[in-house]
Design an enzyme around this catalytic site. Structure first.
Site, short mmCIF file in Angstrom:
data_model
loop_
_atom_site.label_atom_id
_atom_site.label_comp_id
_atom_site.label_asym_id
_atom_site.label_seq_id
_atom_site.Cartn_x
_atom_site.Cartn_y
_atom_site.Cartn_z
N ARG A 34 0.86 -1.19 0.00
CA ARG A 34 0.00 0.00 0.00
C ARG A 34 0.89 1.23 0.00
O ARG A 34 1.50 1.58 1.01
CB ARG A 34 -0.91 0.00 1.23
CG ARG A 34 -1.89 1.17 1.27
CD ARG A 34 -2.54 1.30 2.63
NE ARG A 34 -3.52 0.26 2.89
CZ ARG A 34 -4.05 0.01 4.08
NH1 ARG A 34 -3.66 0.72 5.13
NH2 ARG A 34 -4.95 -0.93 4.24
N SER A 103 -12.66 -3.84 0.08
CA SER A 103 -12.93 -3.44 1.45
C SER A 103 -14.43 -3.26 1.67
O SER A 103 -15.13 -2.73 0.80
CB SER A 103 -12.25 -2.10 1.77
OG SER A 103 -10.86 -2.22 1.71
N LYS A 132 -5.93 5.20 10.46
CA LYS A 132 -6.78 6.01 9.58
C LYS A 132 -7.96 6.52 10.39
O LYS A 132 -8.47 5.81 11.25
CB LYS A 132 -7.35 5.15 8.45
CG LYS A 132 -6.40 4.68 7.43
CD LYS A 132 -7.18 4.36 6.17
CE LYS A 132 -7.14 2.92 5.81
NZ LYS A 132 -7.79 2.59 4.56
#
Length: 207
Positions: A34, A103, A132
């Protein structure tokens, strides 16, 4: 329709290609790369380095988000968030033979994910996460059980606030695979964490 299982119970998420080699050498077989905030040239270099490390160490590499590069470079899996489903060329991803993870955070998002026939779905955050800002509260392991009953043999990935101590309860609740960022690459001994996670999740139920 039956679905292929994921190659591992554990699923580290990493932010640099070097981790693919380090964690792969320790036994991780499914790793997500990522990458954020890189210039185009640096991004492509890092992705190519991740692919090379994955091939060297027998890792199934998942690239987060950059589906065009994934098609061009022949990555194993692409992982997309819900917003990415608006813009990604899903037929092109399929035509390239790339598998797809999506997701999910709510019933509506699960329905949308299932409508594109993914190869796995991820549910999160199972616990609060610091990485996050999330509009969703912690889902809890009961939600994992509900999701798994709903999706059958489609692989379910648990993510969000998962630690070595919490990982077995996710598997016991129905997750096929447990994912984390901090509990691997932010630890003093990331390779040791891989071995510990493999041992902890292997004991819960057979693959």
């Amino acid at each position: 329709m039956s679905h292929a299982p994921l190659p591992s119970r554990i699923y580290p998420v990493v932010d640099e290609a070097r981790w693919v080699g380090e964690l792969g050498q320790a036994g991780a077989r499914l790793i997500q790369l990522r990458l954020k905030d890189l210039a185009p040239d640096a991004l492509l270099r890092e992705i190519r380095a991740g692919i090379a490390q994955a091939r060297q160490h027998g890792v199934c590499l998942v690239l987060n988000d950059y589906w065009r590069i994934a098609i061009g470079e022949g990555v194993d899996y692409i992982h997309l968030g819900q917003e990415d489903l608006d813009t990604a060329d899903l037929p092109a991803i399929r035509a390239a033979g790339i598998r797809l993870g999506v997701s999910t955070h709510s019933e509506a998002e699960l329905e949308r994910a299932l409508s594109v026939s993914p190869d796995y779905v991820a549910l999160g955050p199972v616990w609060p996460t610091r990485l996050k800002k999330m509009p969703w509260g912690p889902q809890g392991t009961d939600k994992l059980t509900m999701w798994k009953q709903r999706i059958g043999d489609l692989p379910l990935v648990a993510i969000g606030g998962i630690t070595l101590e919490r990982a077995p309860s996710c598997i016991a609740a129905g997750a096929d695979c447990v994912s984390a960022v901090s509990d691997f690459i932010r630890m003093p001994d990331p390779a040791g964490q891989v071995k510990a996670w493999l041992a902890a999740t292997r004991a819960e139920r057979p693959l």
